[in-house]
Design a protein around this motif. Structure first.
Motif, short mmCIF file in Angstrom:
data_model
loop_
_atom_site.label_atom_id
_atom_site.label_comp_id
_atom_site.label_asym_id
_atom_site.label_seq_id
_atom_site.Cartn_x
_atom_site.Cartn_y
_atom_site.Cartn_z
N UNK A 1 0.82 -1.21 0.00
CA UNK A 1 0.00 0.00 0.00
C UNK A 1 0.86 1.26 0.00
N UNK B 1 -7.66 9.27 -3.98
CA UNK B 1 -7.22 7.96 -4.50
C UNK B 1 -6.19 7.34 -3.56
N UNK C 1 -7.89 5.71 -0.68
CA UNK C 1 -8.47 4.40 -1.03
C UNK C 1 -7.40 3.33 -1.02
N UNK C 2 -6.22 3.66 -1.53
CA UNK C 2 -5.13 2.68 -1.58
C UNK C 2 -4.80 2.22 -0.15
#
Lengths: 212, 212
Positions: free
Chosen positions: A168, A201, A204-205
């Protein structure tokens, strides 16, 4: 060698969002432009000297080789990136989400505003000798470890849901690097809008908000 | 010019996961290695000819210039990537998640197995003349549009939650590109494990599963 020492980043970061001053000497600025446009191997010491307004002996007074110039440029780039991200983290509220947002916003702004610096540091890994390459990888790893530590804090307290923290962290860092490849300062979105969308974004990762 | 026509990708894709054959002529394979290692501007036509086992006039029989070699290499790379991703999509169950998983897995495998091809296509955009650059951008846009269409299908039917479909598609594509920079075929994870972890990250980028 006063010029070279300027390339390091000793001064305190007063505004971690501000990358308007590249902090480079004229030589390193000239090298950055030539390396970014033509590549390291196609750039001669003479071309760097000419672009910097120096004689070749004058350039050798500051840097002993083209490899040393690449090293000083990459060090300056990574020192600056790390100093700003540390300042961004210190400026946060200390929560996982607060730390994450500040550090990722800082990395996004760095790659939006210092595109050539970032492009040279990543594409010319192929041209680094072993010493420089290991140092550069260590700098990059330190950056990713900072993100991984933050995600791990958030996984531990339930803020994030992320099964593989290192993956991640690397993906979030890569998202910022990729921005250097497409961001257009004259585009329809403001810099703040680009940061907001990319930060969403990145969250979210990291697994924010966590799934039910 | 039989050598050049081989570089296009006319044959049907029998297995979209299989990138073991690079489909390149000896000239393009030699150019790929030199461009990846030293950069386009530091590579001479003579060096490409020598690495390909051709005379310089022999090389000019197939390619009229170094720029034409770069063009043929980038076209071959992008044709292959697009042909495989179309085959991957056609091989799916037609749902948004099925299409997404197949196309992203295909892009991941491409960037894991054809790292030099991908590196040259992305870093040497700086070296492309206007015609080649516009063609390359159109190919890249087609790839991202395919992903954006899939995410849009998933947003429409509730599979994905993604406020900015084009940003999500670009971030998912960038995730795959970044893999070319760090993937190590001799690493501890198998290729399938790397694909599974990265695909999980790509799904988060697209907003799967959607938040409550």
């Amino acid at each position: 060698m006063p010029e070279r020492s300027l390339a390091r980043y000793p001064q305190a970061v007063t505004d971690w969002r501000d990358f308007s001053d590249d902090g480079l000497t004229p030589t390193l600025r000239a090298a950055r432009g030539l390396f970014a446009r033509n590549g390291y191997h196609a750039t001669s010491i003479r071309a760097v000297a000419e672009a910097a307004g120096l004689s070749v002996p004058g350039l050798y007074h500051h840097h002993r080789s083209k490899q040393a110039i690449l090293g000083a440029l990459v060090d300056a780039t990574m020192d600056r990136m790390l100093a700003h991200t540390r300042a961004a983290e210190a400026d946060s509220d200390g929560t996982a989400l607060g730390r994450f947002d500040n550090v990722l916003e800082c990395l996004l702004r760095f790659h939006m505003l210092r595109r050539d610096d970032a492009f040279v540091a990543s594409t010319e890994m192929r041209s680094m000798d072993d010493t420089l390459l290991l140092r550069h990888i260590a700098q990059r790893d330190e950056q990713q470890r900072m993100i991984a530590d933050i995600i791990a804090q958030g996984v531990a307290d339930g803020t994030f849901r992320c099964g593989h923290v290192d993956d991640g962290a690397r993906a979030a860092a890569s998202l910022c690097v990729a921005v250097a490849g497409w961001y257009d300062p004259t585009g329809v979105l403001t810099a703040d809008e680009v940061v907001a969308r990319q930060l969403d974004i990145a969250r979210r990762i990291a697994g924010f908000p966590p799934p039910p």
